[in-house]
Design an enzyme around this catalytic site. Structure first.
Site, PDB file in Angstrom:
ATOM      1  N   PHE A 184       0.814  -1.210   0.000  1.00 51.03           N
ATOM      2  CA  PHE A 184       0.000   0.000   0.000  1.00 51.03           C
ATOM      3  C   PHE A 184       0.844   1.254   0.000  1.00 51.03           C
ATOM      4  O   PHE A 184       1.926   1.315   0.593  1.00 51.03           O
ATOM      5  CB  PHE A 184      -0.923   0.034   1.227  1.00 51.03           C
ATOM      6  N   SER A 185       0.337   2.229  -0.704  1.00 48.58           N
ATOM      7  CA  SER A 185       0.694   3.624  -0.548  1.00 48.58           C
ATOM      8  C   SER A 185      -0.511   4.447  -0.948  1.00 48.58           C
ATOM      9  O   SER A 185      -1.298   4.827  -0.120  1.00 48.58           O
ATOM     10  CB  SER A 185       1.911   3.995  -1.400  1.00 48.58           C
TER      11      SER A 185
END
Length: 1678
Positions: free
Chosen positions: A919-920
């Site tokens: 994730f980002s």
């Protein structure tokens, strides 16, 4: 019936000559009785309730004269006027409880209150003689709001900063005071109105009267009633108390005592006669009011009307409600006498000789209206009394102009009467006399007489909206019986006092706003924004003066909402203090420091609307900003208004603006470093002026209620003025700019304004948490919830075994599968959702390592991800249009760019589902949407033109340029500085210099600006600058390290540099993309082992004997036997069927016979010429019953019993005719099928067993008759009897078997009974198994034990089904299977078919898998079972599996040399293109050994396109090398490319050279229909067709014009280049040229094109044609 004398000499009820009442009371000669027998004083006939009548003319129920009232009470001739409820009577009256009161002859108010009484009585009859008002029970009470308003103070608790605090509150309502806690606001207001306390300065001299009987003394001059009439003398209160005015302010002048509504005592009494409420006057009205003469309810003469209004005595005529008229008089609806007759709607009446009411029986024929008034002959009026003549009359509102139409409220009018009979010279609805134009309801004068609606006495000249005073000079009639005596009242004329600040004319309202503001300031009834005056016509529509007056009246009782007093501050918890926000809306507004001092200040210019059309479409210039804040104080408007300050101060909120912070992480470079500031304000999302400034955490923790601006509004206006006039900020290009524009921070005033309109702080919500895991925002959610997580805490951490879901309503969700452990996490701070975007760990420093906590693989769902139309700016939600645009494919591309895996897109909800590894930030940027369905890269090229910068700019323009994006530095490859050399003039640069703006159309992939993701970008561009002979490459996202100085850029107006000049020669080259599967090897390979050992790992040696397997037609495969020997091996696949060929053909013929073919149309999936046609699609009609019968017949004929059983089962499971009760019948047929199959599955010895076990064995076979016989033979008569009975009545025998089992259980003998015999009893009792306890042990018996699934299911169908269908029996059987008590039917074709029939959701693929035989390549039974299920309606099979089945069965038929039926099977494929490809491939394979007759049969029977057959034959004919046959087949196949090639290269040239004109003509005739479809036909083949036409024309001696056209066309095409032409074509063209030459020579029209012919051909021509005279020609050769 109603007391009239009948023409037949008797009354309606058999009375004598004298009239009788309704209920048969006898009436004497001189005495009549009313309804209840009371004698009446007058003789004659009686009315409805016994009222006597003296005159023959009467009303609808018989008009009475000088008789009793409605209930027969006698009435004496008097001059008094009675009230509505019996006030003003001479006789003794009784109250509702019997108390007597005396009344003097006087008029009374609306409810019977006598005017000028000295003594009144309460509701219970107690006398009140004092001047003060009486209470409910006669006690003296305080009425009205005599005590000053003081709000009660109390305390309350509230949450502030997470703690409970005690605060003081004030109840801003007058009814909350202890002195008024027993009354409502409306009651207090009425009491104040009765006491004439409607406005300051009413001038009362004594105590006012309350609502229930308080007395009021005489008002002074200048006081007025509710509707404008002044009160001259004392009057009674609402229920009988003496007061100066009636409940509505009407004045009376007599001083008599009357009774109230419930029998208040009056002074005088007379003869006993009872009213409805106990009053007994001599003559009374409906409610006991006295009148001069008695009158019936509907036949009033000289007495009182229905409500007791006195009228002059008349002799003829009566209206519907008892109004009688003399020659020149007529009464109104309530008995008021007017000078002339009036209709309900103002029709004036002439003086009729004799009048009758509208409903009289036997009255005079004079024309009257509905209420008894005669209609005028020459007059008429509108609804409100407008007449076209000058006759007198009155309208409903008393207005009757001489010549006018429409609504007339108070215009100058002649003498009229109002709606209730009062005579005046002209007045409004309430009787005000008007001699000159007045207000809404009529200004009055001194000349006319008239009363208001409720008895108001008109005053002198001036008149307001409701407050006009008139002076009466003649007796007045009130609306409900108040009679003003003919006396003159001397009153002091003073200036009129407006009711609520409104004077005589509504137009003077603006001149009296000072009075309105003072009343608003001193209003005692608190603050209610609902009652504020609204000046916005867009919201409330057209406001009438009546509604304005009502609003102002309520507003006078309210406190100013915008007051800055301490009370307003203390009550801020009720209404947020939005005045401070609204005070700074427009910079053009200059106001004093106290905003509340100018309530109706109006801004003459609209505040700037920055909300993209969210405001109202128009702006009212007369609308006060403060009033607008009340009506438009929505959250959206507050946000827009507070955003004005943010835009003025140069601030922006990057939180709530779409595309601001979200775009900071994009790989995006704008190479145009300078952009005009106006364009930045218009396009840049970072500096969005509509956004609210960022609210810090400390400001969010402040209480919203108590937040006030920290800066004085005046100072804030001055600050904004300075901000607007300041110079633009300096641009420093020597320092790397921030990712956001360098704008000033949020000012204190703006922050405070934003905090006022912001939502309540998060700390006011009780945050729920589990081990530190919490959600602080209300629109975020988690699954499992926080409360559920409290039960999942292990070792201080929340452990989720089944995954975690975190989402935001209407935005999306993220699902982490597997085990998740969390602790001290605010989920809504780590997982942030925005529109079409999700960010996990927005702070990179707090991000967990990959694979831990929430930075792990997850499934993301983003909601409302629809395509936004670039023109309309609206979201496209239509599924079809999204498919046409290619939105799903676009999302798939964006998902790949982000490094995620696309899962699904649901167009109905706009849900975009994809899977990520870590994730980002993921999502879809606004500029990632395609334009009109084109790919993103194409949309970029189309929508991003070159940006042109004009060099003729000033220093001010350069200062206005703003750098928009952070640019990374780069160093020149050769470390050379970019030197800016000065040139003399800007003209040396040319006109414009284009600079390419490139935007990388990349989605939110969660990556940073590193080189590792460079390969994922599309259309990477590099910019090449040639400096001093060296090439330097500037990678994307970078900028030369040496940047130009600001001073040099500022001087661009006068000079430029060589660097700028080189931009004109800018070279933009696409950067080469690395191969996707490029092999990256290490260093040079080195030999690590010796040559001998290397053979051990030689891959070639390992696969040395492998070879490619070639598949041939009919399933034959070929492979090589090398290296062992040089042989080619052939192998075939066993595709033989379990049935013989005749059975195969017969079964397929059944399908061909009942099938239906339909052509689906041209294929839309391919644009090629060969795929333009499609094969017919075969389907089956609903009439499938014939298929079952024919299948059974074919199987029986072939001796395939297993197939017969399957076809019969399908026929029983899916009956074609489904009549009523078909479900039970289907169960019977399945039971019969099960019996047959059960007998087949059981050995013969078991079925022939005759022992005691034989009974059970026969029951398991479904033969109950044979079981009965065996039971008889084995001496079991009781069992035999019960078995035989069960065959007749199974329900009755079930109870018998159960009783027997219970008896054995009770006797504890169940274990002694033989097992098979006990099974018989258990089964026949309706049970499949039985359990019991005995001696502490559990015993059980299972009837299905040891039986196959057919017998087990048969027991349920035969004995346990009762009268239900097959589904119930199968469900019971499945329960036994699941419990392990019965054998399963899974894996067997009949069992799967039964399951499919009972469970429609069962998979068809599973059923067909069970139909496979011993040979895996035999698809006969599978395909035919599919065809039956398909015809029945089971079409849920996947298209892939269905297509595979058709292909396999077709291959089997092809291997059996049944090519025709193989084509038929392939036509069942649903997909058009796949079906066409399969059929054409099969035609190509069978064309070698199939003759034309077979192809004709196939084309006719199966509707195969002839073009496909010809194309297949064309492929075979290529090996023969017969051009003529190929050409014919190409024409038949419509293969235009081959037609053109064969015709131009072979057929036509050969015919031309050989001189075979017939063959050329035949070929041209075959090609002519396709000339328009053949590509490049004009330059190639048309030469030969024109030549053919020329020959035909020459042979037929055609006209010269036609020949010239063909010659010109042919000569033009002969000039075509001959480079690609073969020798045969060249020779044919020379032949054509020779023919043209000869023709021209004959016609003597040779052109210069003869150069085209070769030397030899020309010499040959000259040699052969020497007689032409060659000397005439001069031929030049090149």
């Amino acid at each position: 019936m109603f007391g009239q004398n009948k023409s037949f000499g008797s009354s309606s009820f058999g009375g004598g000559s004298s009239g009788s009442g309704l209920f048969g009371q006898n009436n004497q000669n001189n005495q009549n009785k009313g309804l209840f027998g009371q004698p009446a004083n007058n003789s004659g006939t009686t009315g409805l309730f016994g009222a006597a009548q003296n005159k023959p003319a009467g009303s609808i129920f018989g008009a009475a004269s000088n008789t009793s009232s409605i209930f027969g009470s006698p009435q004496q001739p008097q001059n008094n006027q009675s009230s509505l409820f019996g006030g003003g009577q001479n006789n003794a009256n009784r109250s509702i409880f019997g108390s007597t009161s005396s009344a003097a002859p006087a008029s009374s108010s609306l409810f019977g209150n006598n005017a000028n009484n000295t003594g009144t009585s309460s509701i219970f009859g107690s006398n009140n003689n004092a001047p003060s008002g009486g209470g409910l029970f006669g006690a003296s009470t305080v009425s009205g709001t005599t005590v000053k308003f003081e709000p009660p103070i109390s305390s309350d608790t509230m949450m502030r900063n997470g703690t409970t605090q005690t605060i003081s509150t004030k109840h801003m309502c007058i009814s909350a005071m202890s002195k008024y806690d027993g009354k409502s606001i409306e009651e207090l207001r009425v009491e104040d109105y009765i006491a004439n306390r409607k406005a300051p300065g009413t001038g009362t001299t004594s105590t006012g009267g309350g609502l229930f009987g308080a007395s009021n003394t005489t008002n002074q001059a200048g006081s007025s009633g509710l509707f404008g009439s002044s009160n001259a003398q004392q009057k009674t209160s609402l229920f009988g108390g003496a007061s100066t005015s009636s409940p509505f302010g009407g004045n009376t002048s007599t001083a008599n005592t009357g009774s109230s509504l419930f029998g208040n005592n009056n002074a005088n009494t007379s003869a006993a006669s009872g009213s409805l409420f106990g009053a007994k006057p001599a003559g009374s009205s409906l409610f006991g009011s006295t009148a001069t003469t008695g009158a019936s309810t509907f036949g009033q003469t000289t007495g009182s009307s229905l409500f007791g209004n006195q009228q002059p005595q008349t002799n003829t005529g009566g209206s519907l409600f008892g109004n009688t008229q003399n020659q020149n008089q007529s009464g109104s609806l309530f008995g008021n006498t007017g000078t002339t007759g009036t209709g309900l709607f103002g029709q004036a009446q002439q003086q009729p000789q004799q009048q009758s009411s509208g409903f009289s029986f036997g009255g005079a024929p004079a024309a009257t209206n509905a209420f008894g008034q005669p209609a005028a002959a020459n007059t008429g009026g509108s609804l409100f009394g407008n007449t076209s003549t000058a006759n007198t009359g009155s309208s409903l509102f008393g207005a009757k102009p001489a010549t006018s139409t429409g609504f007339t409220f108070g215009a100058t009018q002649p003498t009229t009467t109002n709606a209730f009979g009062s005579t005046n010279t002209g007045g409004g609805l309430f009787g005000n006399n008007a001699a000159k134009p007045g207000g809404l309801f009529g200004n009055t004068t001194n000349t006319g007489t008239g009363g208001g609606l409720f008895g108001s006495q008109p005053q002198a000249s001036s008149g307001g909206l409701f407050g006009s005073n008139t002076q009466a000079t003649q007796p007045l009639n009130t609306g409900f019986g108040n009679l003003a005596q003919p006396q003159i009242v001397m009153q002091q004329q003073v200036a009129p006092v407006p009711v609520i600040g409104v004077t005589a004319d509504v137009l003077q309202m603006q001149a009296n706003m000072k009075s309105l503001k003072s009343q608003l300031t001193n209003a005692p009834y608190g603050d209610s924004p609902l009652l504020k005056y609204n000046a916005n016509p867009e919201i409330d529509g057209k406001s009438s003066p009546a509604s304005t007056q009502r609003q102002l009246r309520f507003l006078a009782a309210k406190k100013g909402a915008l007051s800055s007093s301490s009370d307003a501050q203390d009550s801020s918890f009720i209404i947020p203090p939005i005045s401070k926000v609204m005070s700074d809306l427009s910079p053009a507004v200059t106001r004093s420091a106290d905003v509340t001092k100018d309530l109706n200040y109006t801004s003459k210019e609209a505040p700037p609307s920055l909300a993209r059309g969210l405001r109202n479409s128009t702006f009212n210039p007369n609308m006060s900003l403060t009033n607008r804040s009340v009506h438009e104080s929505s959250a959206l408007d507050k946000t827009i208004d507070s955003a004005l300050d943010a835009s003025m101060n140069g601030t922006s909120n990057r939180l709530g603006v779409r595309g601001s912070v979200r775009r900071s992480n994009l790989k995006q470079l704008d190479m145009s470093l300078l952009a005009d500031s106006s364009r930045v304000g218009r396009e840049s999302r970072v500096a969005d002026p509509d956004a609210l400034p960022r609210i810090s955490e400390s400001e969010r923790r402040q209480d919203v209620v108590t937040s006030t601006p920290a800066v004085d509004p005046v100072q804030a206006v001055i600050q904004r003025h300075n901000d607007r006039n300041r110079d633009p900020p300096s641009l420093n290009l020597d320092t790397t700019c921030d990712e956001h524009t360098g704008l000033e921070p949020v000012s204190a005033a703006t922050s405070s304004a934003a905090s006022v309109v912001s939502t309540p702080s998060e700390e006011t919500v009780n945050v729920n948490s589990a081990a530190g895991v919490k959600l602080t925002k209300p629109d975020y959610f988690s699954l499992p919830t926080i409360n559920e997580m409290k039960n999942m805490i292990k070792n201080g951490r929340v452990v989720l075994e089944d995954g975690l879901t975190v989402g935001r309503s209407s935005y999306g969700s993220v699902y982490w599968p597997g085990r998740v452990e969390l602790k001290d996490v605010a989920l809504d701070e780590i997982v942030v959702f925005r529109h079409r975007e999700v960010t996990v760990y927005p702070n990179e420093e707090e991000k967990a390592p990959e694979g831990q906590e929430l930075n792990r693989p997850a499934e993301v769902t983003l909601e409302r991800v629809w395509y936004t139309d670039k023109k309309t700016k609206k979201e496209v939600r239509d599924v079809v249009k999204l498919s046409e645009i290619g939105w799903r494919e676009h999302l798939e591309r964006q998902t790949i760019r982000m490094g995620a895996a696309f899962k699904d897109f649901r167009a109905e909800t706009g849900s975009w589902v994809f899977r990520v590894d870590h994730f980002s930030k993921y999502g879809l940027a606004d500029d990632d949407e395609p334009m009109d369905g084109s790919p993103p890269q194409q949309a970029l090229q189309a929508s991003s033109p070159l940006q042109v910068i004009d060099m003729n700019t000033s220093a001010r323009d350069v200062n206005n340029q703003v750098q928009r994006k952070k640019v990374h530095k780069a160093t020149d490859a050769h470390h050379q500085e970019i030197i800016l050399e000065r040139v003399p003039a800007p003209a040396a640069l040319g006109d414009v210099v284009p600079i390419i703006r490139r935007v990388n159309r990349k989605g939110l992939g969660g990556g940073t600006l590193d080189d590792s993701r460079e390969e994922s970008c599309i259309g990477n561009m590099t910019t090449e600058f040639n400096e001093s002979g060296h090439d330097s490459i500037i990678e994307e996202g970078q900028q030369p390290e040496k940047k130009p100085k600001l001073e040099l850029l500022a001087d661009l107006e006068y000079e430029s540099s060589r660097f700028i000049r080189n931009l004109q020669e800018l070279k933009v080259m696409p950067k080469a993309n690395d191969p996707a599967h490029r092999f990256h090897g290490g260093g040079h390979s080195a030999k690590m082992i010796g040559y001998g050992k290397s053979k051990l790992i030689d891959i070639g040696i390992v696969k040395g004997r492998s070879s490619h397997v070639g598949w041939s037609e009919t399933g034959c495969l070929v492979w090589s036997a090398q290296p062992r020997h040089n042989q080619v091996l052939f192998g075939t696949i066993d595709r033989t069927s379990d049935v013989n060929e005749n059975t195969l053909i017969s079964m397929l013929d059944v399908n061909v016979h009942v099938s239906e073919t339909s052509r689906k149309g041209p294929s839309s999936q391919s644009n090629s010429v060969k795929s333009s046609l499609t094969s017919n699609f075969v389907t089956y009609s609903d009439s499938y019953s014939s298929m079952f019968a024919k299948y059974i017949d074919v199987a029986q004929a072939g001796g395939y019993d297993g197939h017969v059983s399957v076809w019969k089962l399908i026929s029983a499971l899916f009956p074609y005719e489904r009549r009523e009760g078909w479900s039970f019948e289907r169960g019977e047929e399945i039971g019969e099928w099960l019996r047959t199959e059960a007998v087949k599955s059981v050995p013969d010895d078991r079925s022939a067993d005759t022992s005691s076990n034989g009974v059970w064995n026969q029951l398991c076979l479904g033969d109950i008759d044979k079981a009965f016989q065996i039971a008889i033979d084995n001496n079991q008569p009781q069992l035999a009897t019960m078995l035989q009975t069960s065959a007749v009545c199974p329900e009755a025998t079930v109870h018998c078997f159960k009783a027997q089992l219970d008896n054995w259980k009770k006797c504890e003998t169940l274990h002694l009974i033989p097992k098979e015999t006990l099974k018989c009893y258990v089964l026949m009792s309706g049970l499949s198994h039985y359990e019991w306890d005995q001696d502490g042990k559990n015993h059980s018996i299972n009837c299905l034990d040891g039986l196959n699934w057919i017998q087990a299911l048969g027991l349920h169908v035969w004995y346990l089904r009762a009268w239900t269908g097959l589904e119930e029996s199968y469900d019971a059987y499945q329960k036994d299977v699941n419990a392990g008590r019965a054998a399963s039917n899974r894996g067997d074709l009949p069992g799967e078919l039964i399951k499919l029939a009972c469970e429609s959701q069962h998979s068809v693929e599973v059923v067909l898998d069970c139909a496979a035989g011993e040979n895996p390549n035999d698809y006969f039974l599978q395909w035919h079972v599919w065809s039956l299920l398909y015809s029945v309606g089971y079409r849920t099979m996947s298209k892939t599996s269905e297509t595979r089945l058709h292909r396999n069965y077709s291959s089997q038929l092809e291997a059996s040399s049944l090519s025709k039926y193989a084509l038929f099977v392939l036509q069942h494929i649903d997909d058009d293109e796949e079906r066409s490809t399969a059929v054409r491939s099969l035609l190509d394979r069978i064309a070698r050994f199939t003759d034309n007759d077979m192809f004709d049969s196939i084309s006719e029977q199966f509707d195969i396109p002839s073009e496909w057959i010809a194309d297949a034959q064309f492929s075979i004919a290529k090996s023969v090398d017969d051009s003529t046959q190929l050409f014919e087949l190409a024409v038949a196949a419509k293969n235009y490319l081959e037609i053109c090639r064969l015709f131009v290269d072979d057929i036509a040239p050969t015919a031309v050279v050989a001189g075979d004109h017939d063959a050329l003509k035949a070929a041209c005739a075959m090609v002519r229909p396709f000339e328009n479809q053949i590509p490049e036909w004009g330059a190639t083949g048309m030469v030969y067709t024109d030549y053919c036409r020329l020959i035909n024309l020459i042979e037929n001696d055609a006209e010269e014009e036609l020949l010239q056209d063909v010659l010109e066309s042919l000569e033009t095409r002969l000039h075509a280049p001959t480079i690609s032409k073969n020798s045969l074509q060249k020779l044919s063209l020379q032949t054509i040229g020779r023919v043209l030459f000869e023709y021209r020579a004959d016609k003597n029209t040779l052109p210069e094109w003869t150069k085209l012919l070769g030397h030899r051909q020309m010499f040959k021509i000259f040699r052969d044609r020497s007689s032409w005279g060659i000397e005439r020609f001069t031929i030049e050769f090149d």
